[in-house]
Write a protein that holds these residues in place. Structure first.
Motif, mmCIF file in Angstrom:
data_model
loop_
_atom_site.group_PDB
_atom_site.id
_atom_site.type_symbol
_atom_site.label_atom_id
_atom_site.label_comp_id
_atom_site.label_asym_id
_atom_site.label_seq_id
_atom_site.Cartn_x
_atom_site.Cartn_y
_atom_site.Cartn_z
ATOM 1 N N VAL A 239 0.859 -1.185 0.000
ATOM 2 C CA VAL A 239 0.000 0.000 0.000
ATOM 3 C C VAL A 239 0.895 1.236 0.000
ATOM 4 O O VAL A 239 1.784 1.369 0.841
ATOM 5 N N PHE A 240 0.631 2.139 -0.952
ATOM 6 C CA PHE A 240 1.429 3.354 -1.086
ATOM 7 C C PHE A 240 0.536 4.579 -0.915
ATOM 8 O O PHE A 240 -0.526 4.666 -1.532
ATOM 9 N N GLN A 248 -5.762 9.282 -0.342
ATOM 10 C CA GLN A 248 -5.784 8.253 -1.376
ATOM 11 C C GLN A 248 -4.600 7.308 -1.207
ATOM 12 O O GLN A 248 -3.504 7.721 -0.835
ATOM 13 N N ARG A 249 -4.857 6.015 -1.491
ATOM 14 C CA ARG A 249 -3.813 5.006 -1.375
ATOM 15 C C ARG A 249 -3.818 4.102 -2.597
ATOM 16 O O ARG A 249 -4.882 3.706 -3.092
ATOM 17 N N LEU A 250 -2.638 3.791 -3.061
ATOM 18 C CA LEU A 250 -2.470 2.884 -4.195
ATOM 19 C C LEU A 250 -2.140 1.500 -3.647
ATOM 20 O O LEU A 250 -1.176 1.336 -2.898
ATOM 21 N N VAL A 251 -2.960 0.513 -3.988
ATOM 22 C CA VAL A 251 -2.792 -0.858 -3.503
ATOM 23 C C VAL A 251 -2.359 -1.738 -4.668
ATOM 24 O O VAL A 251 -2.959 -1.691 -5.751
ATOM 25 N N THR A 252 -1.319 -2.529 -4.447
ATOM 26 C CA THR A 252 -0.834 -3.441 -5.488
ATOM 27 C C THR A 252 -0.736 -4.857 -4.945
ATOM 28 O O THR A 252 -0.517 -5.066 -3.756
ATOM 29 N N TYR A 253 -0.919 -5.826 -5.839
ATOM 30 C CA TYR A 253 -0.713 -7.235 -5.533
ATOM 31 C C TYR A 253 0.372 -7.760 -6.465
ATOM 32 O O TYR A 253 0.302 -7.551 -7.688
ATOM 33 N N GLN A 254 1.349 -8.464 -5.916
ATOM 34 C CA GLN A 254 2.402 -9.042 -6.742
ATOM 35 C C GLN A 254 2.575 -10.517 -6.400
ATOM 36 O O GLN A 254 2.446 -10.909 -5.237
ATOM 37 N N ALA A 255 2.871 -11.292 -7.410
ATOM 38 C CA ALA A 255 3.147 -12.713 -7.223
ATOM 39 C C ALA A 255 4.650 -12.945 -7.315
ATOM 40 O O ALA A 255 5.358 -12.242 -8.046
ATOM 41 N N LYS A 256 5.133 -13.919 -6.582
ATOM 42 C CA LYS A 256 6.550 -14.270 -6.650
ATOM 43 C C LYS A 256 6.872 -14.789 -8.042
ATOM 44 O O LYS A 256 6.171 -15.669 -8.563
#
Length: 280
Positions: A239-240, A248-256
């Motif tokens: 979360v950025f 406001q917050r930017l949420v990201t999901y990342q996979a290995k």
């Protein structure tokens, strides 16, 4: 039918279910000789507490209903849970407009950044946990939600929530703690007050967690999600804070890289490819 525009999906839905609602279900004032199947427009309007003209404009696709209006239509048309979820999806209800309200927009630079991430689901949350924007992969990931306009509604009100968030109890507790922290920072934020009121009425689990008023744990960086087309995903959540837009917050999901979850995200992107141009 009645000169209405038959090209809009919301209008077709309302007309279809109006025709399917038997007058006897709606009370004695709808009894008598009928010239149309089901209910007339004025009868639905009366049952929903709306003017006939306003309801007619909804069927014609000339108005977007508020969330409260959608709720009254669900009751007036005696919709079951599945049909109600479909009505919410079609209506994409707007927030009520009484009094001053914060207008939140996502900066073009943030949108360009998100849309440049082809293999990373990303979305922006506003003050009231509204989902202000998604990139195409996040849109595909959230595609099964009817209540996709707000993260708390997704967790507590949408039937898809308990399947999507594999660790639902932990996610729910963390989301309530996060919402409480936001509310302390912005006690006069009207959208927050409306959201808490709505969730308290409609969701006993939210009402119980909100009443506890005890510290909640943060959402783990590694979370488990489930999508019916690609099954379980183990993703890293970041979360950025957006410096140019407080709240406001930017949420990201990342996979290995090289993991099964990375392959699943790639598969989801390929399955959604024909629709990516329509995602917001």
């Amino acid at each position: 039918m009645d000169g209405a525009d038959t090209s809009n999906a919301l209008g077709r839905f309302l007309r279809r279910h109006r025709a399917l609602t038997h007058p006897d279900q709606a009370g004695p004032q709808t009894a008598g000789r009928r010239q149309v199947p089901g209910l007339r427009r004025d009868e639905v309007a009366r049952l929903a507490g709306l003017s006939t003209g306003y309801y007619a404009r909804l069927e014609q696709g000339r108005r977007r209903p508020s969330r409260q209006t959608v709720a009254t239509l669900v009751r007036a048309l005696r919709l079951d849970e599945r049909a109600a979820a479909e009505l919410y999806r079609l209506a994409r209800p707007v927030v009520g407009r009484q009094g001053p309200a914060r207008v939140e927009r996502v900066a073009p630079e943030v949108l360009r950044l998100m849309h440049g991430w082809r293999d990373v689901p990303a979305y922006v949350l506003g003050w009231s946990q509204d989902v202000l924007a998604r990139n195409p992969l996040a849109g595909a990931l959230h595609s099964r939600f009817a209540h996709d306009d707000n993260m708390l509604r997704m967790i507590f009100l949408d039937p898809a929530g308990r399947e999507f968030f594999r660790d639902w109890s932990e996610t729910a507790r963390a989301a309530v703690a996060d919402l409480r922290e936001i509310a302390l920072k912005a006690p006069d934020e009207r959208g927050l007050a409306e959201l808490v009121g709505e969730l308290s009425i409609k969701s006993p689990p939210f009402r119980r967690l909100w009443a506890e008023r005890r510290p909640g744990q943060a959402v783990r960086r590694t979370i488990r999600l489930s999508h019916p087309e690609v099954h379980e995903l183990h993703l890293s959540r970041e979360v950025f804070l957006i410096a140019g837009a407080p709240g406001q917050r930017l949420v990201t999901y990342q996979a290995k890289p090289g993991s099964r979850s990375a392959d699943a995200l790639a598969l989801l992107a390929s399955l959604a490819a024909p629709d990516l141009g329509e995602s917001s």
